[in-house]
Design an enzyme around this catalytic site. Structure first.
Site, mmCIF file in Angstrom:
data_model
loop_
_atom_site.group_PDB
_atom_site.id
_atom_site.type_symbol
_atom_site.label_atom_id
_atom_site.label_comp_id
_atom_site.label_asym_id
_atom_site.label_seq_id
_atom_site.Cartn_x
_atom_site.Cartn_y
_atom_site.Cartn_z
ATOM 1 N N TRP A 121 -30.163 -40.478 43.275
ATOM 2 C CA TRP A 121 -29.799 -40.974 44.596
ATOM 3 C C TRP A 121 -29.605 -39.779 45.535
ATOM 4 C CZ3 TRP A 121 -31.855 -45.304 44.979
ATOM 5 C CH2 TRP A 121 -31.749 -46.296 44.013
ATOM 6 N N SER A 122 -28.566 -39.729 46.312
ATOM 7 C CA SER A 122 -28.510 -38.709 47.372
ATOM 8 C C SER A 122 -28.245 -37.293 46.886
ATOM 9 C CB SER A 122 -27.467 -39.098 48.422
ATOM 10 O OG SER A 122 -27.920 -40.215 49.160
#
Length: 391
Positions: A121-122
């Site tokens: 994810w981020s």
């Protein structure tokens, strides 16, 4: 009446055949859309987060031709008792702790293992930031204050027209983008469906037209800003991010397992959250940063970029968590304390002074609840102190 019945039968048969043909033609897209709609469901989330290539298009990121460099093991360390409760509460799937560059704790949970390539994810945003620092040093990107349209001219006339590379690195573009993961119709979820159905993220980004502030004047976490950074990187080099990341970062680190990127329908990497690799290799990246951008005697990321990108220079609100160039700086951080962070509990935490790096992956469906992020940081600090002899 009999004639009408025959006609109706033929029409229904034709519709059925058409439905079958369309279903076969679009079966992969339909399967991906169904997978996306159940991506975060309680019964599937752990499996999905270790098998994202089953739900999305993906491309491998080469480890290069160099030898694999296995992380050394230090003396095994017991962690504070509070960590066990935290692991259970936060649905942690992997936890790797490095002290002085060696693994002192490693464990996997919920049926996962060390070879699982987990979704970042981020956390992926911090990898792209490292690539920007390298390209700046090489002169491929002239300045952080260049407008993004210099490298991505198809953004002219969009909400990003007037924003600089520094603005998007800081998450201060001023572009309106709804990042509510719980709202089916939010921009972030619409973007996810574009990826799942083979659409083009460049087109999606260029179609954004609304802003809420002047570029650089206000911080607001907008994940699509990172896609724009990727557009700048591609425009500046004429090359894709997976190829560049492999050459400039991945190959020098000697990863144990080849990572992969989720991509859109045009093969463009989902740079804002689509990198997948093992937890040990996430820790390896953090350790390289803890060493000022060096690995095995080679300067992989410029030292001045390591410092600049992990300093709280974005216009965040006073007293709130700080932000650099795609890195987070906790409230009350000691010098050299920072982290990469992704939804559902993905972290690379770096405590430079103690030479401690913590990489953790999770499937925490309650990650947005009040106090969870702060609790995670406190646990990381507790672990860092514990493996450093309580200092």
């Amino acid at each position: 009446m009999r004639t009408f019945g025959k006609w109706l039968g033929r029409v229904l048969l034709a519709l059925l055949v058409a439905a079958v043909v369309i279903g076969l033609w679009k079966r992969e897209e339909i399967a991906r859309l169904l997978a996306v709609n159940s991506l975060f469901s309680e019964e599937k989330i752990v499996h999905n987060f270790s098998h994202m290539d089953g739900a999305f298009l993906s491309v491998p990121v080469s480890r290069g031709d160099g030898l694999t460099s296995e992380l050394p093991y230090g003396p095994e360390t017991e962690l504070p008792e509070t960590v066990d409760d935290w692991i259970a509460a936060r649905d942690v799937t992997a936890l790797v702790v490095l002290k002085d560059g060696a693994i002192v704790y490693e464990n996997y949970f919920n049926g996962t293992g060390p070879e699982d390539r987990r979704i970042s994810w981020s956390v992926a945003k911090s990898y792209l930031s490292a690539l920007v620092g390298i390209l700046l040093d090489e002169g491929k990107i002239a300045s952080l204050d260049d407008p993004v349209t210099k490298y991505a001219p198809n953004l002219e006339g969009s909400a990003y027209d007037g924003a600089s590379l520094r603005n998007v690195l800081h998450m201060a573009s001023g572009v309106t983008f709804d990042e509510d993961y719980l709202d089916y119709d939010s921009d972030i979820n619409r973007m996810g469906r574009v990826v799942a159905l083979g659409g083009r993220l460049d087109d999606f980004t260029a179609e954004l037209t609304e802003t809420f502030a002047e570029p650089g004047s206000q911080w607001q976490y907008v994940s699509i800003d990172t896609h724009v950074i990727g557009m700048v990187v591609r425009g500046a080099t004429g090359r894709g991010v997976p190829e560049l990341l492999s050459e400039k970062v991945i190959a020098p680190l000697g990863l144990e397992h080849a990572p992969y990127y989720i991509v859109d329908g045009s093969g463009t990497a989902f740079v804002l959250g689509g990198l997948n690799m093992t937890t040990r290799d996430y820790a390896r990246f953090g350790q390289m940063f803890a060493q000022g951008g060096q690995w095995n005697g080679k300067q992989v990321v410029p030292a001045d970029w390591v410092t600049a990108s992990t300093s709280p220079t974005a216009p965040t609100a006073e007293g709130q968590i700080g932000y650099g160039y795609q890195w987070w700086i906790p409230v009350g951080a000691a010098e050299g304390e920072y982290m990469a962070r992704g939804i559902y509990g993905q972290y690379i935490y770096v405590d430079t002074a103690r030479d401690v790096v913590i990489a953790t992956n999770a499937a925490d469906r309650k990650f947005r609840e009040a106090g969870v992020a702060e609790q995670n940081i406190e646990i990381f600090r507790e672990i860092a102190a514990s493996v450093s002899g309580g200092t």
